[in-house]
Motif scaffolding. Structure first.
Motif, PDB file in Angstrom:
ATOM      1  N   ILE A  44       8.570 -19.700-108.805  1.00 14.97           N
ATOM      2  CA  ILE A  44       7.217 -20.205-108.626  1.00 14.97           C
ATOM      3  C   ILE A  44       6.644 -20.427-110.018  1.00 14.97           C
ATOM      4  O   ILE A  44       6.686 -19.534-110.870  1.00 14.97           O
ATOM      5  N   ASP A  45       6.135 -21.628-110.239  1.00 11.67           N
ATOM      6  CA  ASP A  45       5.539 -21.970-111.520  1.00 11.67           C
ATOM      7  C   ASP A  45       4.238 -22.713-111.260  1.00 11.67           C
ATOM      8  O   ASP A  45       4.231 -23.727-110.547  1.00 11.67           O
ATOM      9  N   ASP A  46       3.166 -22.196-111.794  1.00  5.67           N
ATOM     10  CA  ASP A  46       1.850 -22.829-111.654  1.00  5.67           C
ATOM     11  C   ASP A  46       1.516 -23.106-110.185  1.00  5.67           C
ATOM     12  O   ASP A  46       1.044 -24.181-109.830  1.00  5.67           O
ATOM     13  N   GLY A  47       1.817 -22.134-109.320  1.00  5.07           N
ATOM     14  CA  GLY A  47       1.465 -22.233-107.909  1.00  5.07           C
ATOM     15  C   GLY A  47       2.367 -23.124-107.073  1.00  5.07           C
ATOM     16  O   GLY A  47       2.025 -23.447-105.934  1.00  5.07           O
ATOM     17  N   THR A  48       3.512 -23.516-107.615  1.00  6.33           N
ATOM     18  CA  THR A  48       4.460 -24.363-106.889  1.00  6.33           C
ATOM     19  C   THR A  48       5.820 -23.681-106.817  1.00  6.33           C
ATOM     20  O   THR A  48       6.292 -23.144-107.828  1.00  6.33           O
ATOM     21  N   ARG A  49       6.437 -23.691-105.649  1.00  6.65           N
ATOM     22  CA  ARG A  49       7.812 -23.202-105.482  1.00  6.65           C
ATOM     23  C   ARG A  49       8.757 -24.314-105.921  1.00  6.65           C
ATOM     24  O   ARG A  49       8.708 -25.420-105.416  1.00  6.65           O
ATOM     25  N   TRP A  50       9.600 -24.041-106.890  1.00  2.00           N
ATOM     26  CA  TRP A  50      10.604 -24.987-107.363  1.00  2.00           C
ATOM     27  C   TRP A  50      11.973 -24.583-106.841  1.00  2.00           C
ATOM     28  O   TRP A  50      12.333 -23.396-106.866  1.00  2.00           O
ATOM     29  N   ILE A  51      12.729 -25.556-106.387  1.00  2.86           N
ATOM     30  CA  ILE A  51      14.112 -25.357-105.960  1.00  2.86           C
ATOM     31  C   ILE A  51      14.959 -26.287-106.826  1.00  2.86           C
ATOM     32  O   ILE A  51      14.788 -27.510-106.795  1.00  2.86           O
ATOM     33  N   ILE A  52      15.847 -25.704-107.611  1.00  2.49           N
ATOM     34  CA  ILE A  52      16.655 -26.459-108.560  1.00  2.49           C
ATOM     35  C   ILE A  52      18.123 -26.366-108.152  1.00  2.49           C
ATOM     36  O   ILE A  52      18.634 -25.279-107.884  1.00  2.49           O
ATOM     37  N   ASP A  53      18.773 -27.509-108.119  1.00  5.39           N
ATOM     38  CA  ASP A  53      20.203 -27.559-107.825  1.00  5.39           C
ATOM     39  C   ASP A  53      20.912 -28.092-109.067  1.00  5.39           C
ATOM     40  O   ASP A  53      20.544 -29.144-109.590  1.00  5.39           O
ATOM     41  N   TYR A  54      21.891 -27.342-109.561  1.00  6.05           N
ATOM     42  CA  TYR A  54      22.644 -27.766-110.742  1.00  6.05           C
ATOM     43  C   TYR A  54      23.785 -28.684-110.318  1.00  6.05           C
ATOM     44  O   TYR A  54      24.472 -28.415-109.331  1.00  6.05           O
ATOM     45  N   LYS A  55      23.991 -29.729-111.065  1.00  5.65           N
ATOM     46  CA  LYS A  55      25.133 -30.620-110.869  1.00  5.65           C
ATOM     47  C   LYS A  55      25.777 -30.844-112.232  1.00  5.65           C
ATOM     48  O   LYS A  55      25.098 -31.129-113.213  1.00  5.65           O
ATOM     49  N   SER A  56      27.084 -30.707-112.286  1.00  9.60           N
ATOM     50  CA  SER A  56      27.802 -30.933-113.555  1.00  9.60           C
ATOM     51  C   SER A  56      28.534 -32.268-113.475  1.00  9.60           C
ATOM     52  O   SER A  56      29.750 -32.325-113.373  1.00  9.60           O
ATOM     53  N   ILE A  57      27.749 -33.314-113.523  1.00  6.43           N
ATOM     54  CA  ILE A  57      28.272 -34.668-113.437  1.00  6.43           C
ATOM     55  C   ILE A  57      28.058 -35.337-114.786  1.00  6.43           C
ATOM     56  O   ILE A  57      26.953 -35.320-115.322  1.00  6.43           O
ATOM     57  N   ALA A  58      29.107 -35.925-115.322  1.00  2.00           N
ATOM     58  CA  ALA A  58      28.968 -36.663-116.576  1.00  2.00           C
ATOM     59  C   ALA A  58      28.388 -38.040-116.263  1.00  2.00           C
ATOM     60  O   ALA A  58      28.945 -38.783-115.462  1.00  2.00           O
ATOM     61  N   LEU A  59      27.261 -38.344-116.871  1.00  2.00           N
ATOM     62  CA  LEU A  59      26.590 -39.621-116.633  1.00  2.00           C
ATOM     63  C   LEU A  59      26.579 -40.465-117.903  1.00  2.00           C
ATOM     64  O   LEU A  59      26.378 -39.933-118.993  1.00  2.00           O
ATOM     65  N   ALA A  60      26.753 -41.744-117.717  1.00  2.00           N
ATOM     66  CA  ALA A  60      26.654 -42.658-118.848  1.00  2.00           C
ATOM     67  C   ALA A  60      25.194 -42.741-119.284  1.00  2.00           C
ATOM     68  O   ALA A  60      24.296 -42.774-118.441  1.00  2.00           O
ATOM     69  N   PRO A  61      24.934 -42.783-120.569  1.00  2.00           N
ATOM     70  CA  PRO A  61      23.542 -42.846-121.041  1.00  2.00           C
ATOM     71  C   PRO A  61      22.816 -44.126-120.617  1.00  2.00           C
ATOM     72  O   PRO A  61      21.602 -44.178-120.602  1.00  2.00           O
ATOM     73  N   THR A  62      23.569 -45.146-120.239  1.00  2.83           N
ATOM     74  CA  THR A  62      22.961 -46.421-119.851  1.00  2.83           C
ATOM     75  C   THR A  62      22.865 -46.581-118.339  1.00  2.83           C
ATOM     76  O   THR A  62      22.654 -47.690-117.846  1.00  2.83           O
ATOM     77  N   LEU A  63      22.980 -45.498-117.609  1.00  2.00           N
ATOM     78  CA  LEU A  63      22.948 -45.552-116.146  1.00  2.00           C
ATOM     79  C   LEU A  63      21.606 -46.097-115.656  1.00  2.00           C
ATOM     80  O   LEU A  63      20.547 -45.655-116.105  1.00  2.00           O
ATOM     81  N   ALA A  64      21.667 -47.027-114.738  1.00  2.00           N
ATOM     82  CA  ALA A  64      20.447 -47.663-114.219  1.00  2.00           C
ATOM     83  C   ALA A  64      19.678 -46.696-113.320  1.00  2.00           C
ATOM     84  O   ALA A  64      20.269 -45.845-112.651  1.00  2.00           O
ATOM     85  N   ASN A  65      18.349 -46.836-113.305  1.00  2.00           N
ATOM     86  CA  ASN A  65      17.504 -45.983-112.454  1.00  2.00           C
ATOM     87  C   ASN A  65      17.873 -46.100-110.983  1.00  2.00           C
ATOM     88  O   ASN A  65      17.804 -45.125-110.249  1.00  2.00           O
ATOM     89  N   ASP A  66      18.251 -47.296-110.533  1.00  2.00           N
ATOM     90  CA  ASP A  66      18.644 -47.481-109.129  1.00  2.00           C
ATOM     91  C   ASP A  66      19.870 -46.631-108.790  1.00  2.00           C
ATOM     92  O   ASP A  66      19.947 -46.058-107.711  1.00  2.00           O
ATOM     93  N   THR A  67      20.788 -46.539-109.713  1.00  2.00           N
ATOM     94  CA  THR A  67      21.990 -45.716-109.497  1.00  2.00           C
ATOM     95  C   THR A  67      21.610 -44.246-109.424  1.00  2.00           C
ATOM     96  O   THR A  67      22.118 -43.505-108.574  1.00  2.00           O
TER      97      THR A  67
END
Length: 99
Positions: A44-67
Motif C-alpha cells: 500500500i502506497d499513498d492509500g493505494t494497493r499496488w500489485i506488481i508482477d515481475y517479467k524477465s523479458i528482454a525488450l528492444a529499446p525501439t519497441l512500439a507502444n502498440d506492441t
C-alpha cells in the motif's frame, strides 16, 4: 536484477513499506477447488494497493507502444485475478508489470 535495482521504478517498487509483501502466496476457493496465487510484490502506497508482477523479458529499446499494449493484455487476466484477492479492502487497486 541489476537493472531493476538501478532503475527509479525498481527502487520504488522494492522500497521498504510496512505493508509490503514479496512472493505472497494466497489460497482461495475457485470453482469448488483450491487455487493458489503467488503475487510477486504487493504493498500500500499513498492509500493505494499496488500489485506488481515481475517479467524477465528482454525488450528492444525501439519497441512500439502498440506492441507494449498488446503484451499488457496477455498478462491482464493474471493481474485481475490477483486484484480480486484484495477486493474487500478499502483501498483502490493499481496493477503494474515490472520488466
Amino acid at each position: 536484477l541489476k537493472t531493476t535495482l538501478n532503475s527509479t521504478d525498481g527502487q520504488w517498487v522494492l522500497k521498504y513499506r510496512t505493508s509490503a509483501a514479496s512472493e505472497l502466496a494466497i489460497e482461495m476457493a475457485e470453482q469448488d477447488q483450491v487455487a493458489k496465487k503467488v503475487i510477486d510484490r504487493t504493498f500500500i502506497d499513498d492509500g493505494t494497493r499496488w500489485i506488481i508482477d515481475y517479467k524477465s523479458i528482454a525488450l528492444a529499446p525501439t519497441l512500439a507502444n502498440d506492441t507494449l499494449r498488446q503484451m499488457v493484455e496477455v498478462y491482464r487476466p493474471q493481474l485481475d485475478s490477483y486484484a480480486t484477492l484484495f477486493s474487500l479492502e478499502p483501498y483502490p487497486i493499481k496493477k503494474a508489470i515490472l520488466l
